[in-house]
Design a protein around this motif. Structure first.
Motif, short mmCIF file in Angstrom:
data_model
loop_
_atom_site.label_atom_id
_atom_site.label_comp_id
_atom_site.label_asym_id
_atom_site.label_seq_id
_atom_site.Cartn_x
_atom_site.Cartn_y
_atom_site.Cartn_z
N LYS A 1 9.20 -13.96 10.58
CA LYS A 1 9.04 -15.44 10.70
C LYS A 1 9.26 -15.86 12.18
O LYS A 1 8.75 -16.84 12.56
CB LYS A 1 9.83 -16.23 9.86
N GLU A 2 10.76 -15.57 12.65
CA GLU A 2 10.99 -16.17 13.90
C GLU A 2 10.55 -15.30 15.18
O GLU A 2 10.87 -15.84 16.11
CB GLU A 2 12.45 -16.35 13.97
N HIS A 3 10.31 -13.93 14.99
CA HIS A 3 9.91 -13.13 16.24
C HIS A 3 8.77 -12.67 16.13
O HIS A 3 8.38 -11.59 17.00
CB HIS A 3 11.23 -12.20 16.14
N GLY A 4 7.71 -12.80 15.23
CA GLY A 4 6.37 -12.39 15.38
C GLY A 4 6.22 -10.86 15.22
O GLY A 4 5.19 -10.43 15.49
N ILE A 5 7.35 -10.20 14.52
CA ILE A 5 7.28 -8.75 14.32
C ILE A 5 6.92 -8.59 12.68
O ILE A 5 7.62 -9.18 11.96
CB ILE A 5 8.47 -8.09 14.69
N THR A 6 5.58 -8.26 12.26
CA THR A 6 5.38 -8.08 10.86
C THR A 6 5.16 -6.63 10.51
O THR A 6 4.92 -6.28 9.28
CB THR A 6 4.22 -8.85 10.52
N ASN A 7 4.87 -5.69 11.49
CA ASN A 7 4.55 -4.52 11.12
C ASN A 7 6.32 -3.56 10.57
O ASN A 7 6.69 -2.91 11.59
CB ASN A 7 3.96 -3.62 12.18
N ILE A 8 6.57 -4.06 9.65
CA ILE A 8 8.04 -3.58 8.92
C ILE A 8 7.84 -3.16 7.77
O ILE A 8 7.39 -3.28 6.93
CB ILE A 8 8.85 -4.98 9.11
N ALA A 9 8.98 -2.18 7.62
CA ALA A 9 9.07 -1.28 6.22
C ALA A 9 10.77 -1.72 6.06
O ALA A 9 11.43 -1.33 6.78
CB ALA A 9 8.89 -0.16 6.28
N ALA B 1 12.43 -11.18 -0.44
CA ALA B 1 11.56 -10.10 -0.69
C ALA B 1 10.04 -10.79 -0.89
O ALA B 1 9.29 -10.38 -0.13
CB ALA B 1 11.74 -9.33 -2.01
N ARG B 2 10.08 -11.77 -1.79
CA ARG B 2 8.84 -12.37 -1.87
C ARG B 2 8.38 -13.06 -0.40
O ARG B 2 7.16 -12.76 -0.01
CB ARG B 2 8.98 -13.52 -2.97
N ALA B 3 9.13 -13.59 0.27
CA ALA B 3 8.78 -14.47 1.34
C ALA B 3 8.48 -13.54 2.66
O ALA B 3 7.48 -13.53 3.36
CB ALA B 3 10.06 -15.32 1.89
N ALA B 4 8.94 -12.41 2.49
CA ALA B 4 9.07 -11.31 3.67
C ALA B 4 7.55 -10.28 3.18
O ALA B 4 6.59 -10.28 4.40
CB ALA B 4 10.06 -10.18 3.61
N ALA B 5 7.24 -10.33 2.12
CA ALA B 5 6.07 -9.47 1.55
C ALA B 5 4.89 -10.46 1.80
O ALA B 5 3.86 -9.99 2.55
CB ALA B 5 6.13 -9.26 0.11
N ALA B 6 4.98 -11.57 1.86
CA ALA B 6 3.94 -12.50 2.20
C ALA B 6 3.55 -12.51 3.47
O ALA B 6 2.44 -12.97 3.97
CB ALA B 6 4.32 -13.96 1.65
N ARG B 7 4.60 -12.34 4.49
CA ARG B 7 4.23 -12.18 5.89
C ARG B 7 3.94 -10.78 6.37
O ARG B 7 3.94 -10.44 7.43
CB ARG B 7 5.58 -12.70 6.67
N GLY B 8 3.72 -9.80 5.30
CA GLY B 8 3.06 -8.57 5.60
C GLY B 8 4.09 -7.47 5.60
O GLY B 8 3.95 -6.03 6.11
N VAL B 9 5.43 -7.83 5.30
CA VAL B 9 6.36 -6.79 5.44
C VAL B 9 6.11 -5.95 4.06
O VAL B 9 5.90 -6.43 2.97
CB VAL B 9 7.96 -7.34 5.42
#
Ligand SMILES: Cc1cc2nc3c(=O)[nH]c(=O)nc-3n(C[C@H](O)[C@H](O)[C@H](O)COP(=O)(O)OP(=O)(O)OC[C@H]3O[C@@H](n4cnc5c(N)ncnc54)[C@H](O)[C@@H]3O)c2cc1C
Ligand SMILES: [Zn+2]
Lengths: 417, 104
Positions: free
Chosen positions: A53-61, A192-200
């Motif tokens: 959300k704040e740092h634009g990094i979404t390719n995360i596991a 978890a839900r909010a992170a997954a929605a951003r592609g995590v």
């Protein structure tokens, strides 16, 4: 992600609640990520969320050996407060406090944060002086904390026994009104839900078994029970298992892992309006919205990864609870459990870069890190994204155990939470 | 509650009689004022904290009062053995591999 709202509830009510989507998916791990977070507790999931959300990094596991929220996040007594002694702690816990307020809206998930007040009892002169010192220090730092006489304490919490002939007479209390509780599972699920929605990608039932490093020493990724997964940045948020994880990168930690237990009673009607803690007799109590009394006990004296503690630890706590609240002596206890907490020598967390390039650690929360979840995750994400700490977590280094700049909440409080 | 064998009293007694006293076999440097900050950190703050076989000190507070050492599996909490203070680490049966930091 489908937004939760009153309209969504009404629509689903008409359709027999058959249209709710899964809150997060269980994807196959990719070969390579920008960031891997080890441990899907509140701190790890929150870190992934703020990175996206704040740092634009979404390719995360986020890699979790069990199920998400199954560690200490799902095992704690959910006490939230920020009235720690030192300036560094005030900064960190107050940052979390600000984020709790509004977290349900931010995540579109009801984390049931309830600022019902946390009252810390004093039972002897030393307690009284310690509490007063905290209150003054807190006020200087803009942290809420106020002194109550025994009568005021009873008014705030009617079941409290303030008889001066009690085994642990109440000599007064420190009250933080903005303190309270939140629904622990909902914190993990909401992030978890909010992170997954951003592609995590949240990868459960996958244990990290090694941390791989290049010839230059920098992190290359992690070995797991589902194979190697690459990433140039790895953040460890593994609570009681932090020593085990960091050892995989050759780092010896100033940590010891202990069992900490809690228990709940049968559910009853609303009787207990706030949170009461007594560090001296080592008992913590509140009532969940389901009606159970939620009671926290102490740690065992020996290090262990067993997730079960001694029975005498529980009975000691119940003795104290029955003495302070005679009204509860006939209550039946339903369940008890243990979690493994990672304790630092100064009882403050480590939230920092490590000597290994690309490896970051968020640990040492010991018996009291649930309250810090949003704040900790927020500044840990900053640390990983910028390869440099946020001013709020800058003091919480590993190096402080060499430089001597400890944040000695251990000496200050004699107990965490 | 653990049952602990005191090697001095030569008896198995309940944990309530004992105090855990941290990781064993950490010798205080005799030249403590001369060692480096790194060495002091290692001695004073860093701990093995193994998941598996741990070497630790106990004190039989409410018994003979003496310190002794123990080998315990921190996953099962089962004691492998206890031995008198000052004795070297005992050899352990094979298969006592740790997920972390087996007796170094
Ligand atoms: C009984 C009890 C009561 C407590 N009461 C309070 C309280 O009232 N207030 C408060 O503020 N704090 C309290 N705490 C402390 C609080 O629960 C923790 O500090 C906090 O929840 C830690 O969150 P976390 O996300 O760092 O860890 P966790 O939620 O434990 O998450 C770490 C995750 O890492 C995973 N993991 C470990 N090893 C690996 C591996 N090799 N590979 C992949 N994943 C791995 C674990 O399975 C776990 O899910 C309490 C703790 C306990 C046990
Ligand atoms: Zn003895």
């Amino acid at each position: 992600m489908r937004k939760y709202s009153i309209f969504a509830v009404a629509r689903e009510a008409m359709r027999g609640h058959k249209g709710w989507p899964q809150q997060w998916t269980s994807p196959e791990p990719k070969k390579q990520y920008d960031v891997i977070i080890v441990g899907a507790g509140g701190h790890g999931l929150g870190t992934a969320y703020y990175l996206a959300k704040e740092h634009g990094i979404t390719n995360i596991a986020v890699i979790e050996k069990g199920w998400l929220g199954g560690g200490n996040t799902g095992r704690n007594t959910t006490i939230i407060r920020s009235n720690y002694l030192y300036d560094e702690s005030a900064g960190l816990y107050n940052h979390a406090m600000k984020l709790w307020d509004g977290l349900s809206q931010e995540l579109n998930y009801n984390v049931m944060y309830s600022a019902r007040g946390v009252m810390m009892l004093t039972h002897n002169v030393h307690d009284v002086q310690g509490a007063q010192r905290h209150i003054h220090a807190n006020r200087l730092n803009g942290v809420q904390n106020e002194w109550l006489t025994p009568e005021q304490a009873k008014e705030f919490c009617p079941p409290l026994n303030i008889s001066q002939t009690a085994r642990y007479p109440v000599m007064g209390a420190a009250l933080q009104r903005c303190g309270g509780v939140a629904r622990h599972d909902a914190v993990a699920w909401g992030y978890a839900r909010a992170a997954a929605a951003r592609g995590v990608d949240i990868i459960q039932n996958c244990a990290v078994t090694g941390i791989r490093r290049s010839p230059s020493g920098a992190v290359e990724g992690v070995d797991t029970t589902r194979g190697f997964i690459g990433a140039k940045k790895v953040g460890v948020a593994a609570a009681g298992h932090s020593s085990v994880l960091m050892e995989m990168a050759g780092i010896n930690m100033p940590l010891e892992s202990y069992p900490l237990q809690a228990l709940v009673s049968e559910p009853v009607k609303p009787i207990f309006p706030c949170v009461v803690m007594s560090n001296t007799v080592h008992a913590y109590i509140s009532q969940s919205d389901k009606g159970e009394l939620v009671i926290g006990a102490g740690t065992d004296q020996y290090t262990s990864y067993s997730q079960t503690g001694g029975l005498h630890i529980l009975t000691h706590t119940l003795d104290a609870i029955c003495e302070m609240f005679p009204i509860f002596t006939r209550m039946k206890m339903l369940r008890s459990w243990g979690g493994i907490v990672d304790v630092t020598p100064d009882r403050s967390p480590i939230l920092a870069k490590t000597p290994v390039s690309g490896l970051y650690v968020n640990c040492g929360w010991g018996t009291g890190g649930f309250k810090a979840t949003p704040g900790s995750a927020n500044v840990f994400a900053h640390t990983i994204a910028n390869d440099a700490p946020h001013p709020i977590n800058a003091p919480f280094t590993l190096e402080r155990f060499r430089t001597g700049r400890l944040i000695d909440e251990a000496a200050a409080a004699a107990v965490a939470h | 509650m653990l049952l602990i064998h005191c090697p001095y009293c030569n008896e198995e007694r309940p944990e309530l009689e004992f105090r855990h006293a941290g990781e064993a076999h950490i010798a205080r440097p005799t030249n403590i004022t001369a060692i480096s900050d790194e060495e002091f950190t290692q001695f004073f703050f860093l701990r093995d904290n193994p998941k598996g076989i741990a070497f630790e000190r106990w004190r039989h507070m409410h018994g003979c009062g003496r310190f002794f050492n123990a080998v315990r599996d921190t996953v099962t909490d089962k004691f492998v053995t206890t031995y008198e203070a000052g004795q070297p680490r005992p050899d352990l049966p094979a298969g006592g591999e740790n997920e972390k930091g087996a007796g170094k």
